[in-house]
Design a protein around this motif. Structure first.
Motif, PDB file in Angstrom:
ATOM      1  N   MET A 100    -104.644-112.117   3.096  1.00 32.00           N
ATOM      2  CA  MET A 100    -104.148-112.683   4.350  1.00 32.00           C
ATOM      3  C   MET A 100    -103.837-114.170   4.201  1.00 32.00           C
ATOM      4  N   THR A 133    -102.176-113.309   8.966  1.00 27.41           N
ATOM      5  CA  THR A 133    -100.946-113.769   8.309  1.00 27.41           C
ATOM      6  C   THR A 133    -100.459-115.117   8.836  1.00 27.41           C
ATOM      7  N   GLY A 140    -100.009-106.557   5.819  1.00 28.36           N
ATOM      8  CA  GLY A 140     -99.598-107.860   6.354  1.00 28.36           C
ATOM      9  C   GLY A 140     -99.301-107.814   7.830  1.00 28.36           C
ATOM     10  N   LYS A 156    -100.570-114.764   2.488  1.00 27.66           N
ATOM     11  CA  LYS A 156     -99.437-114.481   3.369  1.00 27.66           C
ATOM     12  C   LYS A 156     -99.274-115.587   4.411  1.00 27.66           C
ATOM     13  N   SER A 157    -100.389-116.166   4.839  1.00 30.31           N
ATOM     14  CA  SER A 157    -100.315-117.343   5.712  1.00 30.31           C
ATOM     15  C   SER A 157     -99.638-118.499   4.992  1.00 30.31           C
ATOM     16  N   SER A 214     -95.814-107.764   6.784  1.00 33.22           N
ATOM     17  CA  SER A 214     -95.470-108.451   5.541  1.00 33.22           C
ATOM     18  C   SER A 214     -96.133-107.663   4.420  1.00 33.22           C
TER      19      SER A 214
END
Length: 237
Positions: free
Chosen positions: A71, A47, A13, A74-75, A201
């Motif tokens: 990704m 992210t 992350g 996590k975004s 992350s």
């Protein structure tokens, strides 16, 4: 998931992995005319660090695109925590899932080099408005490398070529960008500057291979610090 450099970035992350991190991004964007009326696209959003900053700072319409589902998740978590309304799209830069002439600003932060560069730049040009701007922070080859070094770097990062500054300019122009301005920045290593450091992350159950790959990236960064650099390309149609 195959333990490649890009996949490891997603599992760890890593946000702000591009040279200069968020601080450089902020400095670049300060020079642009961005307001609530603009539509921005962050390709290879990772992210979502840059997308979140643009949406917060300029209150404009932001779309975040990445080909990596980890990704994107996590975004999504970042945008939700910040209560930001940002469109999240899975897709590839070589085949952008958008209509023509849609965006005023497109950002590429260490992304185009990892794609089929010509196809990607052609697609970026297609979805950019006539007066729009592409801002790209991309790796450049500063000097001639031995065949062994070139192969080692390309294999590790899974890039098909290493481009010089002039190579990049040629490709941008060949794919429809008539004006290409280039800036070379010397980064300052400022202690306690959170915007200048990568954030993490972490996913659960990260394989040991990822930490080995991260260490190898750090080794390559030091080994080839005089041979590999980066440039900021500001491109207009």
């Amino acid at each position: 998931m195959k333990p490649t450099y890009l996949n490891c970035l997603s599992l760890l992350g890593v946000g702000g992995a591009h040279p200069g991190g968020l601080k450089l991004t902020k400095d670049i964007l300060l020079k642009e005319d961005i307001d609530k009326t603009k539509k921005a696209l962050d390709i290879g959003c990772g992210t979502g660090q840059t997308s979140a900053f643009i949406a917060n700072q300029y209150e404009c319409d932001v779309t975040a695109l990445d080909s990596n589902y980890v990704m994107l998740e996590k975004s999504r978590e970042r945008f939700s925590e910040l209560s930001l309304s940002i469109d999240i799209v899975h897709g590839y830069v070589e085949n952008l899932p958008f209509e023509n002439l849609l965006f005023d600003l497109i950002l590429s932060e260490s992304v185009l080099a990892f794609t089929n560069t010509s196809k990607s730049i052609s697609e970026v040009k297609r979805v950019l408005k006539p007066c729009g701007v592409l801002l790209a922070i991309e790796m450049v080859c500063e000097r001639e490398l031995s065949n062994e070094a070139r192969t080692e770097i390309q294999d590790f990062y899974e890039v098909s070529h290493l481009l010089s500054e002039n190579d990049w300019i040629t490709i941008f122009r060949a794919n429809g960008f008539g004006q290409v301005n280039v800036e070379k920045v010397k980064l300052k290593n400022e202690l306690n500057d959170l915007d200048n450091t990568a954030e993490f992350s972490l996913s659960e159950n990260i394989p040991d291979d990822c930490f080995y790959i991260l260490k190898k990236h750090e080794y390559f960064t030091d080994l080839y610090r005089d041979s590999l650099g980066f440039r900021i390309f500001r491109c207009n149609i």
